[in-house]
Design a protein around this motif. Sequence first.
Motif, PDB file in Angstrom:
ATOM      1  N   THR A   1       0.635  -1.538  -0.157  1.00 17.41           N
ATOM      2  CA  THR A   1       0.391   0.363  -0.032  1.00 17.41           C
ATOM      3  C   THR A   1       1.065   1.184   0.165  1.00 17.41           C
ATOM      4  OG1 THR A   1      -0.027   0.135   2.265  1.00 17.41           O
ATOM      5  CG2 THR A   1      -1.513  -0.966   1.377  1.00 17.41           C
ATOM      6  N   ALA A   2       0.490   2.512  -0.994  1.00 19.10           N
ATOM      7  CA  ALA A   2       0.925   3.897  -0.743  1.00 19.10           C
ATOM      8  C   ALA A   2       1.125   3.783   0.911  1.00 19.10           C
ATOM      9  CB  ALA A   2       0.173   5.038  -1.326  1.00 19.10           C
ATOM     10  N   ARG A   3       0.160   3.596   1.703  1.00 16.56           N
ATOM     11  CA  ARG A   3       0.344   4.482   2.906  1.00 16.56           C
ATOM     12  C   ARG A   3       1.270   3.653   3.804  1.00 16.56           C
ATOM     13  NH1 ARG A   3      -4.959   4.990   6.648  1.00 16.56           N
ATOM     14  NH2 ARG A   3      -6.448   5.040   4.852  1.00 16.56           N
ATOM     15  N   TYR A   4       1.545   2.985   3.942  1.00 16.66           N
ATOM     16  CA  TYR A   4       2.551   2.460   4.160  1.00 16.66           C
ATOM     17  C   TYR A   4       3.552   2.277   4.169  1.00 16.66           C
ATOM     18  CZ  TYR A   4       5.476  -0.602   7.518  1.00 16.66           C
ATOM     19  OH  TYR A   4       6.296  -1.766   8.208  1.00 16.66           O
ATOM     20  N   HIS A   5       3.869   0.984   2.407  1.00 18.87           N
ATOM     21  CA  HIS A   5       4.983   0.688   2.500  1.00 18.87           C
ATOM     22  C   HIS A   5       5.543   2.006   1.206  1.00 18.87           C
ATOM     23  CE1 HIS A   5       2.726  -3.087   3.284  1.00 18.87           C
ATOM     24  NE2 HIS A   5       4.014  -3.617   2.741  1.00 18.87           N
ATOM     25  N   GLY A   6       5.037   2.690   0.669  1.00 18.69           N
ATOM     26  CA  GLY A   6       5.137   3.273  -0.488  1.00 18.69           C
ATOM     27  C   GLY A   6       5.919   5.311   0.359  1.00 18.69           C
ATOM     28  N   GLN A   7       4.890   5.163   1.843  1.00 20.65           N
ATOM     29  CA  GLN A   7       6.278   5.843   2.229  1.00 20.65           C
ATOM     30  C   GLN A   7       7.101   5.875   3.275  1.00 20.65           C
ATOM     31  OE1 GLN A   7       2.938   8.329   4.825  1.00 20.65           O
ATOM     32  NE2 GLN A   7       1.310   7.824   4.003  1.00 20.65           N
ATOM     33  N   ARG A   8       6.625   4.600   3.323  1.00 15.64           N
ATOM     34  CA  ARG A   8       8.514   3.746   3.832  1.00 15.64           C
ATOM     35  C   ARG A   8       9.692   3.757   3.269  1.00 15.64           C
ATOM     36  NH1 ARG A   8       8.588  -2.549   5.998  1.00 15.64           N
ATOM     37  NH2 ARG A   8       9.383  -2.931   4.064  1.00 15.64           N
TER      38      ARG A   8
END
Length: 1008
Positions: free
Chosen positions: A177-184
């Motif tokens: 997900t963008a919310r977790y994996h993309g930001q990380r």
Amino acid sequence: MVSNTKEIALEQAIQRHLTGWTSEELSGVAAPADPTKFRIGLSSDFDARYALDLALFWRFLETTQGKELEKLKVRNPADWDRKILERFDRLIKKNGLLHLLKKGLQVDDAFFDLMYPAPLASSSQRVGQNFAANIFSVTRQVRYSETNPMDEIDMAVFLNGMPLATLELKNAWTGQTARYHGQRQYREDRDATQPLLQFGRALVHMAVDTDEVYMATKLDGKSTFFLPFNKGHNHGEGNPPNPNGHKTAYLWEEIFTKESLTGIIQHFVLLEGKASDPLQKKALIFPRYHQLNVVRKLLDHAAQNGVGKSYLIQHSAGSGKSNSITWAAYQLIETYPASDDVQGARGVEQPLFDSVIVVTDRRLLDKQLRENIKSFSEVKNIVAAAHTSADLKSALEGGKKIIITTIQKFPFIIDGISDLSEKRFAVIIDEAHSGQSGSAHDNMNRAMGGGDDPDAEDVQDKILHVMQSRKMRGNASYLAFTATPKNATLEKFGERQLDGSFRPFHLYSMKQAIEEGFILNVLANYTTYKSYYEIQKSIEENPAFDTKKAQKKLRAYVERSQQTIDVKAEIMLEHFIPQVVNAKKLRGRAKGMIVTQNIEAAIRYHKAISRLLAERGNPFKSLIAFSGEKSVDGILYTEAGINAFAETETREKFDEDEYRLLIVANKYLTGFDQPKLAAMYVDKKLQHVLAVQALSRLNRSAPKYGKRTEDLFVLDFFNSVEDIKTAFDPFYTATSLSEETDVNVLHELKTALGEVGVYEWSEVEEFVERFFRGEDAQRLSPIIDTAANRFNHELELEPPAKVDFKIKAKQFVKIYSQMAAIMPFEVIDWEKLFWLLKFLIPKLAIEDPDQDALDELLESVDLSSYGLQRVSLAHSMGLDASETELEPQNPNPRGYRDGEVQRDPLDEIIDGFNDRWFQGWSATPEEQRVKFINIAQSIKAHPDFEEKYQNNPDPHNRGLAFEKMLKEVMLQRRRDEIELYKLFANDPAFKASWLQSMERIVAQGGAE
């Protein structure tokens, strides 16, 4: 063959939409030229040192500005390109990409435009041709790192070879997900020291999946702060389903168009900070989706529909209204009509509006507008503040495009200004409420209109002029920004629907702001206290008193006594010091606010808090805020006198660490942004919009202090959980008005008022004629005084009749002043009566026959003890996520309702007052059933039942009437139903359930 749901499929979908092809489809062959599409950039053309697609950078300069390039090539044949790149690199490190895109690049005697702006309606053909020469491109798998050449970013969008946006793509279908994996990935796996990811080199960095988009403008490792760039769904976070593709397709279909990206660069992206600050200390502001959307919708609607429209923008706290207003104000002055026949248009090459007037209470907005306009506009001096009538007039005549004034100053500024009807205005009202929609708004309309013709003598014409000028004039559009629209605001500014209801033009809800993390939920930790009292007689006489008035007076007496306030102040500090100050909430910077009933109470609280702090060694200081001066116990106080510095400094001083508590009555309950506020202590009745505005002082997010929802705390001595929930529910999602106000009530009120005989219609005519001729006030006073004398003496009206007349007169003035600006027709007699009543009402004297006895009551009781009982600890309130439909203003004429006054001896009043606080109801089910039926029958037998409840079409007022009747019935039966009465009076949850059950029984005929 199955569908491709991997991450590469999202890359391909974006690339195909923007360019018409995918890299896989082309297999290394150049894409056919299509001027409407983006180019496909090659990763091999990207230079990591300069963060440029060099092939497209040079192509743009060669094809558009070859002559300027030639100047450098002639003098520097060996290294002209290095000279340009090093100059570019030096300036972008100093000023950032935004500066270069807007200001261009100067190298020796050559000047290069790095972006051609989008053309306006008035632009020449050449401007349009230049814009078409811009090269937009998208590159996949960008190898951005000089130190790790194999590191790649999924995608980047370029303009003329310069990076506008980087994208890390994820696919929710594969659990990424963008919310977790993309930001990380941006925070932990991407090297922000590399040129492409350094602050200011690209405008925005986006984490994107098929469901959501998040953005950051500054990559700072684990401290990187991402904001959602989502549309919102069901008034909350996320995005709605897209019947034609991915939920996030709006990003590449709507935002990543050539016109859209250029418009964002020209009119939205801001680099905030002092001119002397280095780039790293500045902040880059990229608009959130709802900000971009509302401004573009407003501009498009104005261009298509012209001047004379009204817009209600319901944007929650935390929506960034200041920036939205700034962007709207600046772009409205550059809005051109779509065609010649648009209302108010003066040709498609002339701007629609001459000036934009911003009406706001926020001092910071003035500064923000000025600063931001500098970065947008080539002409700097287009903003003016207006504090007087002369200021406004000279600003308009001097061609100032944006004029800022305050809501308080606005009616005074426009007095005496006339003959502006040839001008076209957009009026932006910040935090619009009915206070702005009434007489001050009438004054504004009168100034925006033509004003009176000095040569006209006919008084009828003059009145019609005034009536027309009180309409929403055809030469002004009104844009009202508010988080909490009332019914009058919805009706005045909202969009009328086919079913007659009114809705906001644009919505960003409290629910979405909370879910997206822009504000915190102030109701997550809510604790209420209930007071209990013992009042002791100090005299033996037993006079009789009006029970309801007496108990209300007793409570007021108890609540304002210094003894009571001392007890509450101690409870507040017992929480604030250990739980907020010593607990180092907000990294040791947390502050609190004490909200009091009135100025006298605020002063008494400040005394108590100061004394208690002194006893504790003064660990911090408290401040007080109130307007004017107030005498308490024979001493005259002012805010400046108590705080020991000027009133204008209070806001700034409170930001300092030594001041931790601010004590207020009404001042600073609205429009006061202090992110370090974390605790609020409420000792004031809060309801409706005020409750939302006051408690929302706590909700400002403050990431730099680590502020979280669990850091917030509200301790309420006055209101119940149900009261506050009822206040917040209408504004949690969308607010609409079910139908327009029925103005025919004005006919009924006018008839009822006329029958009393306080004034003759000839007197109304004479007063209005003299008033609009501008005659001296001494010529008007005799007419008003004659009518007032009839009311006060000659007619010998009974007190209930006086009350009835005054209530109806006030209702007439209130409804007419709010409705006159939007009524589709004119009733000239209403206008005349409005002006007479406005001056007559203050002179109508009403005396309370029980006042002397009630004053005597206060002298006959002493406060023997005061205690508090916690009835709801850290209550987390769930708000109603359904849309709220407000009812229009009560369409029924109001007036005095006669009823039997219940009088009890003093002993019983005191006993009744003290008996309210107890617990437990031990009745058997059968006994409970009998009690239900008996009480339901008593309600149906109540004298107000038919008129105020059964035959009342207004659901809100019916509910209030039922609650009032139930309270009276319960009070009458309290001695017979002592346990039940205790629960009803003490337990808010029991009371709410009991009220609901009783209304259901009565409605279903269970009391027959």
